[in-house]
Design a protein around this motif. Structure first.
Motif, mmCIF file in Angstrom:
data_model
loop_
_atom_site.group_PDB
_atom_site.id
_atom_site.type_symbol
_atom_site.label_atom_id
_atom_site.label_comp_id
_atom_site.label_asym_id
_atom_site.label_seq_id
_atom_site.Cartn_x
_atom_site.Cartn_y
_atom_site.Cartn_z
ATOM 1 N N TRP A 174 58.678 -37.793 -6.808
ATOM 2 C CA TRP A 174 58.064 -39.103 -7.016
ATOM 3 C C TRP A 174 56.768 -39.031 -7.825
ATOM 4 C CZ3 TRP A 174 59.325 -43.931 -4.073
ATOM 5 C CH2 TRP A 174 60.622 -43.884 -3.557
ATOM 6 N N ALA A 230 63.423 -41.535 -7.929
ATOM 7 C CA ALA A 230 62.040 -41.276 -8.333
ATOM 8 C C ALA A 230 61.730 -41.929 -9.673
ATOM 9 C CB ALA A 230 61.794 -39.770 -8.409
ATOM 10 N N ALA A 233 61.551 -45.761 -9.142
ATOM 11 C CA ALA A 233 60.345 -46.098 -8.378
ATOM 12 C C ALA A 233 59.106 -46.075 -9.258
ATOM 13 C CB ALA A 233 60.177 -45.139 -7.204
#
Length: 282
Positions: A174, A230, A233
């Protein structure tokens, strides 16, 4: 416990059998018989009791030691370069050059490729020894020391972010993709390659063998979906995902191929070897 050749060969043999155990095929019976024979011989066979020096190394220590021979011969690198070259050429044609960041640049092999395609490139890496090699290999390019999670690059300052065979070592994707998104300009592209998680979960690591010594830096085994999650996001749009399978050259590069060629082919053939992700910042 000492790791021996028997551990590796028996593991491969069992995996090869598991992949095809349900098929009504004489080769399945042969593989099962071979596995039983190997298990019976494991403690008395001089070759199978040969010790293998598997030892995990921290990332900077490992790549410091391997910086001088990282680029080759390395069948995964050769496979990655041959598969990805047309994709890079298409990117360069779309962007007509621009500014690129090669994150986790290592010895600068991808940096050099990007320069040849007309990009103005910055390279970053965590390992000073790898950066020293990169400066030798690609003079007059700016290289900076820093991790994926805190790239030493300004916000919205590049048109392309590349990372080749390096993100696999981080524990959390992330913050990595968040940093890629941060440094990209709107409309910028991300191009990431990694050893495929399937290959990692089948025992693949960043090995740098020397005879029967197999030091390694750990690859993180994770679902492909983790990359997608990831990236999205971080506000990126995933535009393409490629999963090419292992090449014949990759199979034949297995250190045990000369001893057990059919076993290696049966266990490794058809396994995805490379993961390639393309994404865009809206």
């Amino acid at each position: 416990m000492t790791t021996t050749l028997a551990h590796y060969v028996l593991g491969l043999s069992g995996f090869a059998l598991l992949r095809r155990w349900y098929e009504d095929d004489p080769q399945v019976a042969e593989r099962f018989s071979h596995l039983i024979e190997l298990a019976a011989a494991a403690e008395g066979d001089e070759l199978l009791t040969l010790a293998l020096g598997t030892r995990e190394m921290e990332m900077v220590d490992g790549y410091t030691e391997w910086s001088g021979r990282y680029d080759g011969p390395n069948p995964l690198i050769e496979f990655e370069e041959s598969f990805c070259l047309p994709l890079y050429q298409a990117l360069a044609a779309e962007q007509s050059g621009g500014r690129a960041l090669d994150a986790g640049c290592g010895t600068g092999r991808t940096t050099k490729r990007l320069v040849g395609l007309g990009y103005d490139v910055i390279g970053t890496d965590l390992t000073p020894a790898m950066l020293d090699k990169a400066r030798e290999n690609v003079p007059d390019i700016e290289f900076r020391e820093g991790p994926f999670e805190a790239l030493p690059v300004d916000d919205a300052s590049v048109d392309l972010v590349t990372s080749t065979l390096a993100v696999c070592h981080v524990e959390d994707l992330w913050p990595v993709f968040a940093e890629f998104a941060r440094v990209l300009r709107p409309g910028g592209r991300v191009f990431v390659t990694d050893p495929h998680p399937t290959a990692t979960l089948c025992g693949g690591q960043a090995f740098f063998p020397d005879g029967f010594d197999f030091p390694f830096v750990r690859n993180q085994g994770r679902p492909v979906a983790d990359y997608f999650t990831a990236a999205t996001a971080a506000g990126l749009t995933v535009s393409a995902l490629h999963e090419p399978v292992i090449s014949d050259a990759g199979i034949e590069a297995d250190p045990m191929f000369g001893l057990y060629p059919e076993l290696i082919r049966s266990a490794r053939g058809g396994i995805p070897w490379l993961l390639v992700i393309e994404a865009t910042k809206p």
